[in-house]
Design a protein around this motif. Structure first.
Motif, short mmCIF file in Angstrom:
data_model
loop_
_atom_site.label_atom_id
_atom_site.label_comp_id
_atom_site.label_asym_id
_atom_site.label_seq_id
_atom_site.Cartn_x
_atom_site.Cartn_y
_atom_site.Cartn_z
N PHE A 192 0.86 -1.18 0.00
CA PHE A 192 0.00 0.00 0.00
C PHE A 192 0.89 1.23 0.00
CE2 PHE A 192 -2.75 3.32 1.52
CZ PHE A 192 -3.95 3.03 0.92
N SER A 198 -0.11 6.49 -5.98
CA SER A 198 0.34 5.49 -6.93
C SER A 198 0.58 6.12 -8.29
CB SER A 198 -0.72 4.40 -7.06
OG SER A 198 -0.40 3.53 -8.11
N THR A 234 -15.17 0.45 2.57
CA THR A 234 -14.26 -0.68 2.72
C THR A 234 -15.01 -2.00 2.69
OG1 THR A 234 -14.40 -0.84 5.14
CG2 THR A 234 -12.85 0.78 4.23
N TYR A 262 -4.51 -4.24 -3.84
CA TYR A 262 -3.72 -3.08 -3.42
C TYR A 262 -2.53 -2.93 -4.35
CZ TYR A 262 -6.56 -4.52 0.48
OH TYR A 262 -7.63 -4.91 1.24
N PRO A 263 -1.98 -1.71 -4.46
CA PRO A 263 -2.38 -0.49 -3.74
C PRO A 263 -3.70 0.07 -4.26
CG PRO A 263 -0.74 0.04 -5.38
CD PRO A 263 -0.87 -1.46 -5.40
N LEU A 264 -4.28 0.97 -3.48
CA LEU A 264 -5.49 1.65 -3.92
C LEU A 264 -5.14 2.67 -4.99
CD1 LEU A 264 -7.43 2.12 -0.57
CD2 LEU A 264 -7.59 0.27 -2.23
N SER A 299 -5.57 7.23 -2.64
CA SER A 299 -4.25 7.42 -2.02
C SER A 299 -3.98 8.88 -1.73
CB SER A 299 -3.16 6.85 -2.93
OG SER A 299 -3.32 5.47 -3.13
N GLN A 328 -6.07 -9.62 4.61
CA GLN A 328 -6.00 -8.70 3.48
C GLN A 328 -7.10 -7.63 3.56
OE1 GLN A 328 -3.76 -8.67 1.02
NE2 GLN A 328 -2.78 -10.66 1.05
N VAL A 346 -9.21 -4.29 3.96
CA VAL A 346 -8.91 -2.93 3.55
C VAL A 346 -8.44 -2.09 4.74
CG1 VAL A 346 -9.82 -0.86 2.44
CG2 VAL A 346 -10.61 -3.11 1.71
N ALA A 384 -4.78 -2.28 5.35
CA ALA A 384 -4.02 -1.53 4.36
C ALA A 384 -4.02 -0.04 4.69
CB ALA A 384 -4.60 -1.75 2.96
N SER A 438 -14.52 -4.30 -5.73
CA SER A 438 -13.21 -4.36 -6.38
C SER A 438 -13.19 -3.66 -7.73
CB SER A 438 -12.77 -5.82 -6.55
OG SER A 438 -13.62 -6.51 -7.45
#
Length: 303
Positions: free
Chosen positions: A21, A26, A51, A60-62, A67, A156, A158, A161, A222
């Motif tokens: 993350f 990103s 979430t 991930y990453p978001l 971010s 895992q 959210v 993260a 997702s």
């Protein structure tokens, strides 16, 4: 012992390494996931992000927008800081377990007990290992175990993260609720309703509809699929089942206004907050975005 993510409504109800993350934005702009809203009022800005409480590799990453919103915020706000185990265990003992000397076998009909024992065996659990748990807790445990078996890991989630990123960015973490409060909500189900809640869950597990519903919500999250998210919310809240009524009246209907009041309090403290809550809290006329609008906040859905 059931995990926090199971208890916290495993449909809907856990460590992602910091490497997966990004602490900042990103560069490759991964796929949007969930829903993201910007909230403004009196010159103050915060964010709402939906979430899910399980996840898997590849989530991930978001994306860049989420971010950036987290990076620009002063504080991360979650339903619970799920790293804190002691308050959860205390609340679980108080609300999820029978008193010493009592077991779930004393509270279920023979037919329900037989079906539950079969479902436990299929999940690799023994009756003895859960006999001190109340029916609602066993139901949620079975749903969470099924998700685990199909690759959706609590490790895992959210929330983990987000917590990992917040730690790298040295952000303060606040809670909207407490473990004591969340688990106490299930006390609103009387003994008959708890058995029915378990019976409905066992039927959904046996028919495959439990996994189908969970998968639909996860898939919608997702891909930031708004129609899919709405369909998952409608599936969870409509019908005459104990589960749907409890979701509509209590897990969402009671909690959403209280969450909004806490978000207001945080924003009034000059906090730029990134608020991560279960996705279904953001949907419908009485979801958090609409409640905030009715309180005079400007709410913009970013995706």
């Amino acid at each position: 012992m059931p995990s926090k993510l199971v208890i916290l409504f495993a449909l809907l109800l856990s460590l992602v390494s910091e490497a997966v993350f990004a602490a900042g934005v990103s560069e490759t702009s991964p796929q949007r996931r969930g829903q993201l809203y910007r909230i403004t009022h009196d010159g103050k800005t915060s964010y709402l992000f939906g979430t899910i409480h399980v996840g898997k590799d590849g989530f991930y990453p978001l994306d860049a927008e989420a971010s950036r919103a987290l990076l620009d915020s002063k504080t991360l706000v979650l339903e619970l800081d799920i790293r804190q185990d002691a308050p959860f265990q205390k609340a679980l003992a108080r609300h999820g377990r029978y008193a010493d000397g009592d077991v779930v076998q004393n509270h279920l009909s023979p037919a329900t007990l037989n079906k539950m024992t079969q479902a436990l065996a299929k999940a690799g659990l023994s009756l003895q290992s859960v006999q001190h748990y109340k029916p609602w807790l066993i139901a949620n445990l079975l749903v969470g175990t099924e998700l685990d078996l199909h690759g959706f890991q609590r490790s895992q989630a959210v929330e983990y993260a987000l917590l990992a990123a917040a730690q790298k960015q040295e952000k303060t973490v606040h809670e909207l609720e407490s473990a004591e409060y969340q688990l106490s909500l299930f006390e609103m189900l009387d003994a008959r309703q708890q058995e029915q809640y378990l019976t409905e869950t066992l039927a959904d597990l046996a028919s495959g509809s439990s996994l189908k519903k969970s998968q639909a919500l996860i898939d919608a999250w997702s891909s930031a699929d708004a129609p899919g998210i709405k369909a998952a919310w409608q599936s969870a809240t409509t019908g005459d089942s104990i589960s749907a009524g409890f979701m509509q009246r209590v897990l969402l209907g009671k909690r959403n206004p209280e969450m909004v009041a806490n978000i207001e309090r945080i924003m009034q403290q000059d906090q730029v907050a990134f608020v991560g809550v279960g996705l279904l809290h953001l949907v419908g006329d009485d979801g958090l975005p609409q409640l905030l609008k009715r309180r005079g906040y400007q709410v913009e859905q970013l995706y």
